[in-house]
Design a protein around this motif. Structure first.
Motif, short mmCIF file in Angstrom:
data_model
loop_
_atom_site.label_atom_id
_atom_site.label_comp_id
_atom_site.label_asym_id
_atom_site.label_seq_id
_atom_site.Cartn_x
_atom_site.Cartn_y
_atom_site.Cartn_z
N PHE A 180 0.85 -1.17 0.00
CA PHE A 180 0.00 0.00 0.00
C PHE A 180 0.89 1.24 0.00
CE2 PHE A 180 -3.07 -3.10 1.36
CZ PHE A 180 -4.28 -2.62 0.86
N GLU A 214 -3.30 2.08 -10.27
CA GLU A 214 -4.43 1.28 -9.77
C GLU A 214 -5.38 0.81 -10.88
OE1 GLU A 214 -3.91 0.46 -6.92
OE2 GLU A 214 -2.65 2.04 -6.11
N ALA A 240 -7.13 3.44 0.78
CA ALA A 240 -6.72 2.05 1.01
C ALA A 240 -7.56 1.10 0.17
CB ALA A 240 -6.83 1.71 2.49
N SER A 241 -8.87 1.34 0.13
CA SER A 241 -9.77 0.47 -0.63
C SER A 241 -9.44 0.50 -2.12
CB SER A 241 -11.22 0.91 -0.40
OG SER A 241 -12.11 0.10 -1.12
N GLN A 245 -6.59 0.68 -3.43
CA GLN A 245 -5.37 -0.09 -3.68
C GLN A 245 -5.54 -1.59 -3.49
OE1 GLN A 245 -1.66 1.87 -2.19
NE2 GLN A 245 -3.05 3.29 -1.15
N VAL A 246 -6.68 -2.03 -2.95
CA VAL A 246 -6.89 -3.44 -2.63
C VAL A 246 -6.70 -4.36 -3.83
CG1 VAL A 246 -8.64 -5.15 -1.96
CG2 VAL A 246 -8.29 -3.11 -0.57
N ALA A 264 -3.80 -7.22 -3.62
CA ALA A 264 -4.24 -8.62 -3.57
C ALA A 264 -3.71 -9.40 -4.76
CB ALA A 264 -5.77 -8.66 -3.54
N GLU A 312 -9.07 -10.69 -2.09
CA GLU A 312 -9.34 -9.30 -1.76
C GLU A 312 -10.02 -9.18 -0.39
OE1 GLU A 312 -11.24 -6.95 -4.71
OE2 GLU A 312 -9.86 -7.53 -6.32
N ASP A 313 -10.88 -10.14 -0.06
CA ASP A 313 -11.56 -10.08 1.24
C ASP A 313 -10.56 -10.13 2.38
OD1 ASP A 313 -13.98 -9.88 0.02
OD2 ASP A 313 -14.54 -12.00 0.28
N VAL A 331 -7.43 -9.04 2.29
CA VAL A 331 -6.74 -7.76 2.34
C VAL A 331 -7.63 -6.70 3.00
CG1 VAL A 331 -5.67 -5.93 0.97
CG2 VAL A 331 -5.37 -8.33 0.31
N ARG A 332 -8.92 -6.75 2.70
CA ARG A 332 -9.85 -5.79 3.32
C ARG A 332 -9.96 -6.03 4.83
NH1 ARG A 332 -12.22 -2.92 -0.67
NH2 ARG A 332 -12.31 -3.90 -2.74
N ILE A 372 -7.10 -4.29 6.37
CA ILE A 372 -7.35 -2.84 6.40
C ILE A 372 -8.21 -2.50 7.61
CG2 ILE A 372 -8.51 -0.92 5.25
CD1 ILE A 372 -7.65 -2.10 2.59
#
Length: 272
Positions: free
Chosen positions: A68, A119, A221-222, A224-225, A229, A236-237, A239-240, A243
């Motif tokens: 990130f 991104e 942040a969202s 860049q997920v 990931a 992705e879940d 990584v979230r 966060i």
């Protein structure tokens, strides 16, 4: 025996110097060292150092796609050069030429395009050209600030202007060194067709006052997920979830905005 007045005054001053040296030079600093050792405050007092740096100081991650990214820094994340650019909302005209410098608007436009490219999203934003500078015209009128338009210059572009005409008048490229405001031009930012709410958040394109803010917004942040990931081969879940674990709320529940500590989040990713 009574001392002379001048000697008594000097002795009183010496005693005061000694007392305040002990109080302010020794006791006061030691008191705050002790306060800094109180549980809950010790991390902040010691700088919260980790192997990769400090969680209290923003730093660059070198555009490594696995990490990130922090928000921009006017001092290139150098702790010895902390500070802001001192450019404000009126900074929309670049200084052109070899020793030129971009305006705040052009810095924002350039950063937005770069973040959008990294991104894989639309990096356009209002008042920015497609090539990432401020979309600003110097408009000359027949009667000063009013009357028919007689001349138009794209003040931040020395090559092809971002639009060909303005109110029927051909738009000229700028000449480095020319001060079109002083020549009577009305500085006119052009909004363009970019969405009112850009995809790239504001903290992704503006530096903090110190230049060393260790946090970014949950929105940045969202954004860049997907990249992080993908580069790390993580869902992705997951990584979230990381966060959320490293997001702090508003101070006292109502001051400021939530923030994500970038260094802590990246360290957690390395651990994952």
């Amino acid at each position: 025996m009574r001392l002379p007045a001048w000697l008594a005054q000097h002795l009183a001053a010496l005693r005061a110097l000694l007392v305040f040296t002990v109080l302010l030079g020794l006791a006061y600093p030691l008191l705050f060292v002790g306060v800094g050792r109180i549980p809950g405050l010790s991390d902040k007092a010691s700088g919260s150092m980790v192997t990769a740096g400090s969680t209290l100081i923003g730093q660059s991650f070198g555009d490594d796609p696995r990490y990130f990214q922090s928000r921009p820094s006017a001092g290139d994340h150098d702790p010895t050069a902390t500070g802001a650019s001192n450019l404000g909302p009126e900074s929309v005209v670049d200084t052109l030429g070899e020793d030129g410098s971009p305006s705040l608007l052009t810095q924002v436009c350039t950063r937005s395009l770069a973040v959008g490219k990294l991104e894989g999203v639309d990096g356009s934003r209002p008042y920015c050209t497609a090539d990432g500078v401020g979309a600003v015209l110097a408009v000359f009128h027949a009667d000063g600030f009013t009357g028919p338009v007689t001349r138009v210059v794209s003040v931040n572009q020395t090559a092809t202007p971002f639009q060909t005409t303005y109110q029927g008048v051909r738009v000229e490229p700028a000449i480095p060194g020319e001060d079109y405001r002083a020549l009577g031009g009305v500085i006119t930012p052009i909004r363009g067709t970019a969405p009112a709410n850009p995809v790239v958040p504001a903290d992704a394109v503006t530096a903090s006052g110190s230049g060393l803010d260790p946090h970014i917004s949950p929105a940045y942040a969202s954004l860049q997920v997907p990249r992080v990931a993908r580069e790390r081969g993580l869902p992705e879940d997951r990584v979230r979830e990381l966060i959320d674990e490293h997001t702090t709320g508003r101070a006292l529940g109502f001051m400021g905005e939530p923030g994500v500590n970038v260094l802590e989040l990246n360290l957690a990713l390395d651990g994952a």
